[in-house]
Design an enzyme around this catalytic site. Structure first.
Site, short mmCIF file in Angstrom:
data_model
loop_
_atom_site.label_atom_id
_atom_site.label_comp_id
_atom_site.label_asym_id
_atom_site.label_seq_id
_atom_site.Cartn_x
_atom_site.Cartn_y
_atom_site.Cartn_z
N GLU A 334 44.68 40.19 66.84
CA GLU A 334 44.98 39.95 68.26
C GLU A 334 45.93 38.77 68.42
O GLU A 334 45.71 37.70 67.83
CB GLU A 334 43.69 39.64 69.03
CG GLU A 334 42.72 40.79 69.12
CD GLU A 334 41.46 40.43 69.90
OE1 GLU A 334 40.81 41.34 70.42
OE2 GLU A 334 41.11 39.23 69.98
N CYS A 335 46.97 38.95 69.21
CA CYS A 335 47.85 37.88 69.69
C CYS A 335 48.43 37.04 68.53
O CYS A 335 49.39 37.46 67.89
CB CYS A 335 47.12 37.02 70.71
SG CYS A 335 48.25 36.11 71.80
#
Length: 458
Positions: A334-335
């Protein structure tokens, strides 16, 4: 059940400082404090956890329905003496114009939590009462029990505010807090600096608590924190049993990236692994030589751009992650994890630093936020966490852009007040690896866990 919410009239009013000070003042009295944060924030909860010694929990009405929020409050608070919830933005600010949509006020109602309103008392006298009265009258179902005036330098100034609020609003003012740069927390482009980067943090918070005790009536706050217990119809174990997750999880191990560069995780996401009996192993992309033996890998968000040079130097673990990708080990990032799995990151000095290289793309920092807020992604194709057509809710919050010609895995959209206000494509999927800017909460997406575990079997 003792619980209290510290909410502000707006962002920047000082509710985080007041919340942290109250939490520390309570723990110095040997009171067990269970902290919470309204909304999707990762950084404030890290400070909560540091102060209280208990994992702070996010109460996010976009990613979690009411019953799941009540379940989290119920289970996390069981052995605590008092719960302290820090609000988000202003009391009635949420997603769009509906004050019951992801706001602190709505969270206070579903958790039956009394609210203390933090106001900025600077350059204000009797007008403070008008401010407070407006917040009281906008939604009379919100239980505002008192006020704290921040940025007030003298007791005489405080007394004017106190008497005005009492006279026109009938509310107590629990105290005030003078401006003091000593307690300012350094900022960064995504918010406050994570707690593991702030020097002498324990000493700072201890001093803050001492000052809070001088100016704010902690005894009265404890007294008025008595409130109704909340009951939830949701049961996590039952939901996981329905999906046969315990059987799928048998013998599985997850490797979780965790260090200064990667530390944005919802505690509940990791707890799901633990409750399923999945062995959790932590590793550092900054310091470790290789990823521990595992069935799947989870790389959360953080600040890889700040530590890009160190990440580049650790060629061994970058190769270890790439080899896992080549061997079809499920990897979910994620991210900041997306940035790390790309070809390179251009750091703050403008130097391009090599990363893992699973995806052909370069992460570049920009002067302003590129994406900010709640959104959802519909899978264009099958990924490690989703079937084609699955819709996953979450949020994006990043200053970087990922320049790539890779095919995107999700159709993204933001919906506000029932209308689609923005659409784009995002997320990248290759073999058994998915990397996306979208942060998600697994309570709302147990199918993600099911899909990951099934991919481990394959």
């Amino acid at each position: 059940m003792k619980k209290i919410m510290i909410a502000g009239t707006s962002s920047g009013v000082g509710k985080t400082t007041i919340s942290l000070g109250i939490m520390r003042a309570l723990t110095k009295r040997n009171i067990k404090v269970q902290p919470y944060k309204v909304g999707p924030d990762y950084i404030d909860p890290s400070f909560h956890t540091f102060i209280t010694g208990r994992d702070s929990r996010n109460l996010d009405s976009y990613m979690l329905d009411d019953e799941k929020i009540k379940y989290i409050v119920n289970t996390a608070s069981k052995d605590a003496d008092i719960s302290v919830i820090e609000g988000v933005m202003g009391l009635y600010d949420g997603f769009g114009t509906d004050i019951d949509n992801c706001s602190s006020s709505y969270t206070s109602k579903i958790t039956k939590t009394p609210v203390i309103l933090v106001i900025n008392g600077k350059a204000m006298a009797a007008s403070a009462a008008a401010t407070v009265l407006g917040y009281m009258n906008l939604d009379k179902d919100v239980n505002i029990i008192g006020v704290i005036a921040n940025n007030v330098k003298t007791e005489s100034h405080f007394n004017i505010i106190k008497e005005s609020v009492k006279k026109y609003c009938g509310l107590e003012v629990f105290g005030y807090f003078p401006p003091n740069d000593k307690f300012a927390l350094e900022s960064r482009h995504l918010g406050l600096v994570p707690m593991d980067e702030v020097e002498k943090l324990s000493e700072k918070f201890s001093s803050l608590a001492d000052e809070i005790e001088k100016y704010i009536d902690i005894d009265r706050i404890i007294e008025l924190s008595e409130s109704e217990e909340v009951v939830s119809k949701f049961d996590l174990v039952e939901e996981m049993e329905k999906k046969n997750l315990f059987e799928l999880a048998k013998g599985k191990t997850v490797a979780i990236a965790h260090d200064k560069a990667f530390n944005f995780y919802y505690r509940e996401n990791i707890e799901i692994f633990e409750k399923l009996g999945i062995e959790t192993k932590y590793f550092s992309p900054l310091e470790d030589i290789e990823v521990p033996t595992c069935d799947f890998v989870y790389i959360g968000g953080g600040f890889p751009e700040i530590f890009a040079e160190e990440l580049e130097k650790n060629e061994s673990i970058r190769k270890s992650i790439f080899d896992l990708y080549e061997n079809n080990t499920p990897i979910y990032a994620e991210c900041g994890g997306l940035m790390y799995l790309g070809k390179s990151i251009i750091d703050k000095s403008g130097v391009e630093r090599s990363m893992v290289g699973i995806f052909e793309g370069v992460s570049e920092m920009t002067p302003r936020l590129r994406r900010f807020g709640y959104c959802e992604g519909k899978a264009i194709e099958k990924t490690v966490i989703s079937k084609e057509g699955d819709c996953i809710r979450g949020h994006e919050f990043h200053h970087s852009i990922f320049k790539s010609d890779e095919k995107c895995a999700y159709k993204m959209r933001k919906i506000r007040d029932g209308k689609v206000v923005d659409e784009w494509e995002g997320g990248y999927s290759k073999k058994n690896t998915l990397a996306t800017y979208l942060h998600t909460h697994f309570y709302n997406n147990l199918d993600c866990i099911e899909n990951i575990l099934k991919n481990c079997e394959r």
